[in-house]
Structures are given as structure tokens and as C-alpha cells.
Design an enzyme around this catalytic site. Structure first.
Site, PDB file in Angstrom:
ATOM      1  N   ARG A 113      -4.220   4.965  -2.869  1.00 44.33           N
ATOM      2  CA  ARG A 113      -3.664   3.621  -3.016  1.00 44.33           C
ATOM      3  C   ARG A 113      -2.747   3.278  -1.854  1.00 44.33           C
ATOM      4  O   ARG A 113      -2.491   2.105  -1.588  1.00 44.33           O
ATOM      5  CB  ARG A 113      -2.889   3.508  -4.333  1.00 44.33           C
ATOM      6  CG  ARG A 113      -3.774   3.447  -5.566  1.00 44.33           C
ATOM      7  CD  ARG A 113      -2.989   2.981  -6.773  1.00 44.33           C
ATOM      8  NE  ARG A 113      -3.842   2.952  -7.957  1.00 44.33           N
ATOM      9  CZ  ARG A 113      -3.938   3.945  -8.831  1.00 44.33           C
ATOM     10  NH1 ARG A 113      -3.217   5.042  -8.653  1.00 44.33           N
ATOM     11  NH2 ARG A 113      -4.738   3.859  -9.875  1.00 44.33           N
ATOM     12  N   ALA A 114      -2.249   4.288  -1.163  1.00 45.20           N
ATOM     13  CA  ALA A 114      -1.299   4.041  -0.070  1.00 45.20           C
ATOM     14  C   ALA A 114      -1.928   3.190   1.030  1.00 45.20           C
ATOM     15  O   ALA A 114      -1.388   2.151   1.422  1.00 45.20           O
ATOM     16  CB  ALA A 114      -0.794   5.364   0.490  1.00 45.20           C
TER      17      ALA A 114
END
Length: 378
Positions: free
Chosen positions: A314-315
């Protein structure tokens, strides 16, 4: 290519007229709720930018505001009310849409809406996004919905009612003190946010509701930590500290004093800037699908994640989607390295886990030891 004034307005907004206007006691109706204008919030540019990007691009995954009490977190979120862009909203009490019928067939909409579609009538209409606030002590049934007890007792009829998550569809859902919420409520919110819909089952009855909302949470770290699961799901993280400069703190006091004396006069002083800002947000949101990423921007995001030793995918997703939103806010069709740099701190803050780093290191050592033993044994 269009040139947006959105970021410029965010930086330069002042409306100094409210400081020179005579103070009058407001005699408005008790039910007339007036929110402090978003553009009147002094400083806190990172917080305002994060909220702006989340509204422009819901794929950013929402915002978490972390800071002590009295730093303007809730005030800024509520100030978004007059800036919300228009969205297409169902005009059916069951939430039926043309999109649902096209994606899942006519069985996905009610009989009345199926008849309307057959006659060429619309199932949706343009309406402004709204702010939906989740009460701190909300029960799970309040959040997801359930049986209407009053109707069941008075009319001897069982009927499912929509919950807060269903009402938050295509809106902004604000959860103050998100770290103090019951785990069951948090899990329901996260599941609905991830799926974009949720299903309620009560005995033989079941109903599925859309829940496509922009999630904004705020918390005071003094009151307890937030579960890692929730931290990972919220896209942008902003640490909201108190203002250091005395001039800015005095400006906060004067604007708050003016608003307390006559909120409608303050709102009117910002009306022109607020309208222009809202129009630019709507334009940026419609411009977003045209925005693409340069290869250099993609490489930088991946390198940042790698250098910071962040495990979650998700980063980079949040970083790149936020970069696209930042470019859209500036009216550009290409999101480049500068856009990634502008959002990286908000997207990557507090994503590195020391526990997981230690866990993977221990696992690596164990794997090497096992392989060494396998190599020796014959």
C-alpha cells in the site's frame, strides 16, 4: 492542459476583511449549523493538502490526523462541507444505480428502479458530497444497520434499515478519536471501505449496501495507540502539531473570536474564495482520470519504499495515487518526481515496522540455519 488555482488558493487564502469588520452577536436560528471555513484555518498546510488530495482521489485511501487536542483537526474536516464536489447519487431509498444494473444485472436493483430504467428514467442525480460523522459510542448496529425495532413493534413487520456506512456512500466519513473505537466497529468500517459495499444479515433477511466513502480519522496519541491494521489501511498520515509562531497563534485567536461573535459574517467573508476553491476541487476531480505517471516518478516511489524498508504494497500505491491527485490539483496531465516528493512524507510516515523488520531478520537467520543442516545431512 489546464492551469489550476487550487494549490495557490490553499497557500494564499487570508480574507483579512473579517478582522476589520465590526463585531456583532449572531441571531441566527438554533438549528442553523455554521462550520468554521476551511480556508480560514491558519497554517497546517500539510493537513489541508492531505484532506484535499483524499477528496480529489478517493484511491488515496483516506487520511489519518494525529495530534493533540485543540490543533484544528476536527475544525478543518468539518470546514470541508462547503467545498465538497458533486457526485452522482441514487435517488432510490434502496440505493439502486444504473452502474449496479449494468455490472450485476437487473436483479441488483429493485422492481421500481427496473421499471424506471426500462422507461429511460434516471436512477441517479448530481448532488454534493456530504460529511458524515461517526459518533464515538456508536453501536455496531448503528454502523451497519439492522432491524427497525419501532416498525417491528408497532406494525408487526420486520424491516432492515440502512446504517451509517450506507449513508456515507459517496460521502466523506469522519471518525474522531478513531483509536478509541470498538474493534467490531472498526473491522466493519475497514471491510466496507475495502470492498466498497457490505451485506447485513438478520435471520432470513439480508441486504447489500454500497459504502464507497472517503475515510478520515483523527486521534490524540496521548489517549492510546491505533491498531497496525487500521494504520495500514489509512492512506495519508499527518502529524498535526501546534503552531509555533506567535503571530500565527494570535491570528488563530482573532479568527476564532470573530467566528464566535458572528459565524455567518466570517463565512460570508470567505464565500468568494470558498466558491472558487470548491469549483477547482470539482475540476481537479474530473481531471484526475487524464493524469498519468512518469517512469521517473514510479521509480522514485519504489526506491523510497525500498530504502525505508516498508513491507506493505500500500505504501507505493498510496504514494503514486497521491502524486496523481497532486498533479490534478495543479491542472497537469503528468505526475512527476516533484509530485512524488510533495506527497511522500504524508504517504510513507509511520509505515516502517520495527517488529516486522526484526521478525524477517529472525526468519532469514532460521532459514539459513535450516538450509545449512539440510546440506550437511545425507
Amino acid at each position: 492542459m489546464r492551469r489550476s488555482m487550487l494549490l495557490d488558493i490553499l497557500e494564499q487564502s487570508s480574507a483579512q476583511a473579517i478582522l476589520k469588520a465590526p463585531s456583532k452577536v449572531d441571531r441566527g436560528l438554533a438549528l442553523d449549523i455554521a462550520y468554521f471555513p476551511f480556508l480560514a484555518v491558519v497554517g497546517q498546510r500539510e493537513m489541508k493538502t492531505a484532506l484535499l488530495l483524499a477528496v480529489i482521489n478517493p484511491c488515496v485511501g483516506g487520511v489519518l490526523l494525529i495530534g493533540p487536542r485543540g490543533t484544528g483537526k476536527t475544525t478543518a474536516v468539518r470546514g470541508l462541507v462547503d467545498l465538497m464536489p458533486p457526485v452522482r447519487r441514487s435517488i432510490c431509498s434502496y440505493g439502486c444505480t444504473e452502474e449496479a444494473a449494468e455490472a450485476r444485472g437487473m436483479d441488483a436493483i429493485c422492481v421500481d428502479c427496473a421499471t424506471k430504467m426500462a422507461q429511460g428514467e434516471p436512477l441517479t442525480a448530481l448532488d454534493r458530497m456530504r460529511l458524515v460523522e461517526l459518533p464515538l459510542h456508536a453501536r455496531l448496529q448503528d454502523v451497519v444497520g439492522g432491524i427497525n425495532e419501532r416498525v417491528a413493534i408497532e406494525q408487526k413487520r420486520v424491516r432492515l434499515e440502512k446504517g451509517i456506512l450506507a449513508y456515507a456512500d459517496e460521502n466523506l466519513l469522519y471518525v474522531d478519536e478513531i483509536n478509541l473505537l470498538d474493534d467490531h466497529v472498526v473491522n466493519a468500517i475497514l471491510d466496507a471501505a475495502a470492498q466498497g459495499r457490505y451485506t447485513v444479515r438478520r435471520g432470513p433477511l439480508s441486504a447489500t449496501y454500497n459504502a464507497r466513502f472517503v475515510l478520515v480519522g483523527s486521534m490524540n496519541p496521548e489517549e492510546g495507540a491505533l491498531r497496525p491494521q487500521i494504520m495500514d489501511r489509512l492512506g495519508l498520515r499527518v502529524v498535526v502539531a501546534g503552531l509555533e509562531a506567535n503571530a500565527k497563534r494570535l491570528q488563530v485567536y482573532r479568527r476564532m473570536r470573530a467566528f464566535a461573535d458572528n459565524p455567518h459574517q466570517v463565512i460570508a467573508a470567505y464565500a468568494q474564495e470558498t466558491y472558487a476553491f470548491g469549483q477547482e476541487i470539482a475540476s481537479a476531480r474530473s481531471w484526475l482520470p487524464r493524469v498519468t505517471l512518469t517512469r521517473e516518478a514510479e521509480r522514485l516511489a519504489l526506491r523510497l519504499v525500498q530504502e525505508l524498508d516498508i513491507a506493505s504494497n500500500r505504501a507505493e500505491y498510496v504514494t503514486l495515487e497521491a502524486a496523481r491527485a497532486y498533479a490534478a490539483a495543479d491542472g497537469r496531465a503528468k505526475a512527476g518526481v516533484a509530485d512524488v516528493r510533495a506527497v511522500a512524507l504524508m504517504a510513507l510516515r509511520q509505515r516502517c515496522s520495527k517488529f516486522m523488520g526484526h521478525y524477517f531478520e529472525q526468519n532469514r537467520k532460521e532459514k539459513e540455519r535450516i538450509r545449512a543442516v539440510i546440506g550437511r545431512c545425507k
